[in-house]
Each structure stands twice: as structure tokens, then as C-alpha cells.
Design a protein around this motif. Structure first.
Motif, PDB file in Angstrom:
ATOM      1  N   GLU A 126       0.826  -1.209   0.000  1.00 17.29           N
ATOM      2  CA  GLU A 126       0.000   0.000   0.000  1.00 17.29           C
ATOM      3  C   GLU A 126       0.861   1.259   0.000  1.00 17.29           C
ATOM      4  OE1 GLU A 126      -2.833  -0.195   3.162  1.00 17.29           O
ATOM      5  OE2 GLU A 126      -3.737  -2.037   2.400  1.00 17.29           O
ATOM      6  N   GLU A 127       2.083   1.164   0.531  1.00 16.50           N
ATOM      7  CA  GLU A 127       2.999   2.302   0.579  1.00 16.50           C
ATOM      8  C   GLU A 127       4.012   2.279  -0.563  1.00 16.50           C
ATOM      9  OE1 GLU A 127       4.822   2.196   4.419  1.00 16.50           O
ATOM     10  OE2 GLU A 127       2.916   2.379   5.466  1.00 16.50           O
ATOM     11  N   GLY A 128       4.343   1.081  -1.066  1.00 16.45           N
ATOM     12  CA  GLY A 128       5.387   0.952  -2.076  1.00 16.45           C
ATOM     13  C   GLY A 128       6.752   1.229  -1.457  1.00 16.45           C
ATOM     14  N   ASP A 129       7.686   1.653  -2.280  1.00 16.31           N
ATOM     15  CA  ASP A 129       9.033   2.016  -1.821  1.00 16.31           C
ATOM     16  C   ASP A 129       9.464   3.259  -2.592  1.00 16.31           C
ATOM     17  OD1 ASP A 129      11.622   2.202  -0.900  1.00 16.31           O
ATOM     18  OD2 ASP A 129      12.347   0.457  -2.008  1.00 16.31           O
ATOM     19  N   PRO A 130       8.966   4.430  -2.150  1.00 19.60           N
ATOM     20  CA  PRO A 130       9.264   5.667  -2.885  1.00 19.60           C
ATOM     21  C   PRO A 130      10.760   5.931  -3.076  1.00 19.60           C
ATOM     22  CG  PRO A 130       7.581   6.044  -1.213  1.00 19.60           C
ATOM     23  CD  PRO A 130       8.114   4.652  -0.999  1.00 19.60           C
ATOM     24  N   SER A 131      11.589   5.508  -2.127  1.00 18.01           N
ATOM     25  CA  SER A 131      13.029   5.752  -2.243  1.00 18.01           C
ATOM     26  C   SER A 131      13.633   4.993  -3.421  1.00 18.01           C
ATOM     27  CB  SER A 131      13.750   5.373  -0.948  1.00 18.01           C
ATOM     28  OG  SER A 131      13.675   3.975  -0.714  1.00 18.01           O
ATOM     29  N   SER A 132      12.957   3.933  -3.870  1.00 13.16           N
ATOM     30  CA  SER A 132      13.432   3.155  -5.014  1.00 13.16           C
ATOM     31  C   SER A 132      12.564   3.352  -6.251  1.00 13.16           C
ATOM     32  CB  SER A 132      13.445   1.658  -4.655  1.00 13.16           C
ATOM     33  OG  SER A 132      14.330   1.408  -3.590  1.00 13.16           O
ATOM     34  N   GLY A 133      11.634   4.319  -6.185  1.00 11.81           N
ATOM     35  CA  GLY A 133      10.775   4.596  -7.325  1.00 11.81           C
ATOM     36  C   GLY A 133       9.640   3.598  -7.500  1.00 11.81           C
ATOM     37  N   ILE A 134       9.297   2.867  -6.425  1.00 11.82           N
ATOM     38  CA  ILE A 134       8.216   1.890  -6.477  1.00 11.82           C
ATOM     39  C   ILE A 134       6.935   2.573  -6.002  1.00 11.82           C
ATOM     40  CG2 ILE A 134       7.387  -0.348  -5.684  1.00 11.82           C
ATOM     41  CD1 ILE A 134       9.975  -0.474  -7.389  1.00 11.82           C
ATOM     42  N   ALA A 135       5.942   2.627  -6.879  1.00  9.68           N
ATOM     43  CA  ALA A 135       4.696   3.341  -6.593  1.00  9.68           C
ATOM     44  C   ALA A 135       3.836   2.599  -5.573  1.00  9.68           C
ATOM     45  CB  ALA A 135       3.905   3.526  -7.875  1.00  9.68           C
ATOM     46  N   PRO A 136       3.076   3.342  -4.768  1.00  7.26           N
ATOM     47  CA  PRO A 136       2.091   2.704  -3.885  1.00  7.26           C
ATOM     48  C   PRO A 136       1.156   1.812  -4.703  1.00  7.26           C
ATOM     49  CG  PRO A 136       2.296   5.021  -3.335  1.00  7.26           C
ATOM     50  CD  PRO A 136       3.069   4.804  -4.615  1.00  7.26           C
ATOM     51  N   GLY A 137       0.781   0.683  -4.119  1.00 10.89           N
ATOM     52  CA  GLY A 137      -0.092  -0.252  -4.808  1.00 10.89           C
ATOM     53  C   GLY A 137       0.654  -1.333  -5.575  1.00 10.89           C
ATOM     54  N   THR A 138       1.988  -1.332  -5.505  1.00 12.14           N
ATOM     55  CA  THR A 138       2.783  -2.340  -6.206  1.00 12.14           C
ATOM     56  C   THR A 138       2.933  -3.581  -5.340  1.00 12.14           C
ATOM     57  OG1 THR A 138       4.041  -0.602  -7.346  1.00 12.14           O
ATOM     58  CG2 THR A 138       5.006  -2.809  -7.324  1.00 12.14           C
ATOM     59  N   ALA A 139       2.398  -4.698  -5.819  1.00  8.54           N
ATOM     60  CA  ALA A 139       2.505  -5.962  -5.085  1.00  8.54           C
ATOM     61  C   ALA A 139       3.964  -6.410  -5.025  1.00  8.54           C
ATOM     62  CB  ALA A 139       1.669  -7.033  -5.770  1.00  8.54           C
ATOM     63  N   PHE A 140       4.301  -7.162  -3.980  1.00  9.20           N
ATOM     64  CA  PHE A 140       5.675  -7.656  -3.829  1.00  9.20           C
ATOM     65  C   PHE A 140       6.104  -8.455  -5.054  1.00  9.20           C
ATOM     66  CE2 PHE A 140       8.960 -10.574  -2.328  1.00  9.20           C
ATOM     67  CZ  PHE A 140       9.822  -9.703  -1.691  1.00  9.20           C
ATOM     68  N   ASP A 141       5.211  -9.299  -5.557  1.00 11.16           N
ATOM     69  CA  ASP A 141       5.528 -10.131  -6.721  1.00 11.16           C
ATOM     70  C   ASP A 141       5.778  -9.312  -7.979  1.00 11.16           C
ATOM     71  OD1 ASP A 141       5.272 -12.368  -5.124  1.00 11.16           O
ATOM     72  OD2 ASP A 141       3.227 -12.800  -5.767  1.00 11.16           O
ATOM     73  N   ALA A 142       5.304  -8.072  -7.987  1.00 15.75           N
ATOM     74  CA  ALA A 142       5.480  -7.208  -9.157  1.00 15.75           C
ATOM     75  C   ALA A 142       6.746  -6.350  -9.067  1.00 15.75           C
ATOM     76  CB  ALA A 142       4.258  -6.308  -9.326  1.00 15.75           C
ATOM     77  N   LEU A 143       7.476  -6.442  -7.961  1.00 10.18           N
ATOM     78  CA  LEU A 143       8.713  -5.673  -7.827  1.00 10.18           C
ATOM     79  C   LEU A 143       9.738  -6.175  -8.834  1.00 10.18           C
ATOM     80  CD1 LEU A 143       9.061  -5.567  -3.934  1.00 10.18           C
ATOM     81  CD2 LEU A 143       8.453  -3.667  -5.426  1.00 10.18           C
ATOM     82  N   PRO A 144      10.597  -5.297  -9.344  1.00 13.40           N
ATOM     83  CA  PRO A 144      11.638  -5.741 -10.280  1.00 13.40           C
ATOM     84  C   PRO A 144      12.540  -6.791  -9.620  1.00 13.40           C
ATOM     85  CG  PRO A 144      11.576  -3.334 -10.127  1.00 13.40           C
ATOM     86  CD  PRO A 144      10.663  -3.858  -9.067  1.00 13.40           C
ATOM     87  N   GLU A 145      13.081  -7.692 -10.418  1.00 18.72           N
ATOM     88  CA  GLU A 145      13.951  -8.753  -9.883  1.00 18.72           C
ATOM     89  C   GLU A 145      15.180  -8.186  -9.178  1.00 18.72           C
ATOM     90  OE1 GLU A 145      13.480 -12.058  -9.517  1.00 18.72           O
ATOM     91  OE2 GLU A 145      11.473 -11.523 -10.175  1.00 18.72           O
TER      92      GLU A 145
END
Length: 52
Positions: free
Chosen positions: A16-35
Motif C-alpha cells: 500500500e505504501e510501495g518504496d518511494p526511495s526506489s521509485g516503487i509506486a504505492p499499490g505495487t505488489a511484492f511479486d510485481a517488484l523488479p527482480e
């Protein structure tokens, strides 16, 4: 969406928060994170995370 905890440092990835410091938008599921995404606190790889 599920939260995942870093087994190295205890950081909790909350989709729900994502990882703004890495450019990951809120709403990004863990499985959808870049490898190549790593823990923003300790640099551990995704395989060091377990479902919280």
C-alpha cells in the motif's frame, strides 16, 4: 495485498505504501517488484523476504 518482511533486518514491505526511495509506486505488489529490487534498509535481495 500481502506484506513481506526482510529476514535480515526486519524491514516490512507494505504494498500500500510501495518504496518511494526506489521509485516503487504505492499499490505495487511484492511479486510485481523488479527482480533487482533490494531491501531499502540493508540491501538484501528479494529472496530474503517472507510473507508477513
Amino acid at each position: 495485498m500481502d506484506k513481506y518482511t526482510c529476514q535480515v533486518c526486519g524491514y516490512v514491505y507494505n504494498p500500500e505504501e510501495g518504496d518511494p526511495s526506489s521509485g516503487i509506486a504505492p499499490g505495487t505488489a511484492f511479486d510485481a517488484l523488479p527482480e533487482d529490487w533490494v531491501c531499502p534498509l540493508c540491501g538484501a535481495d528479494k529472496d530474503k523476504f517472507d510473507k508477513a
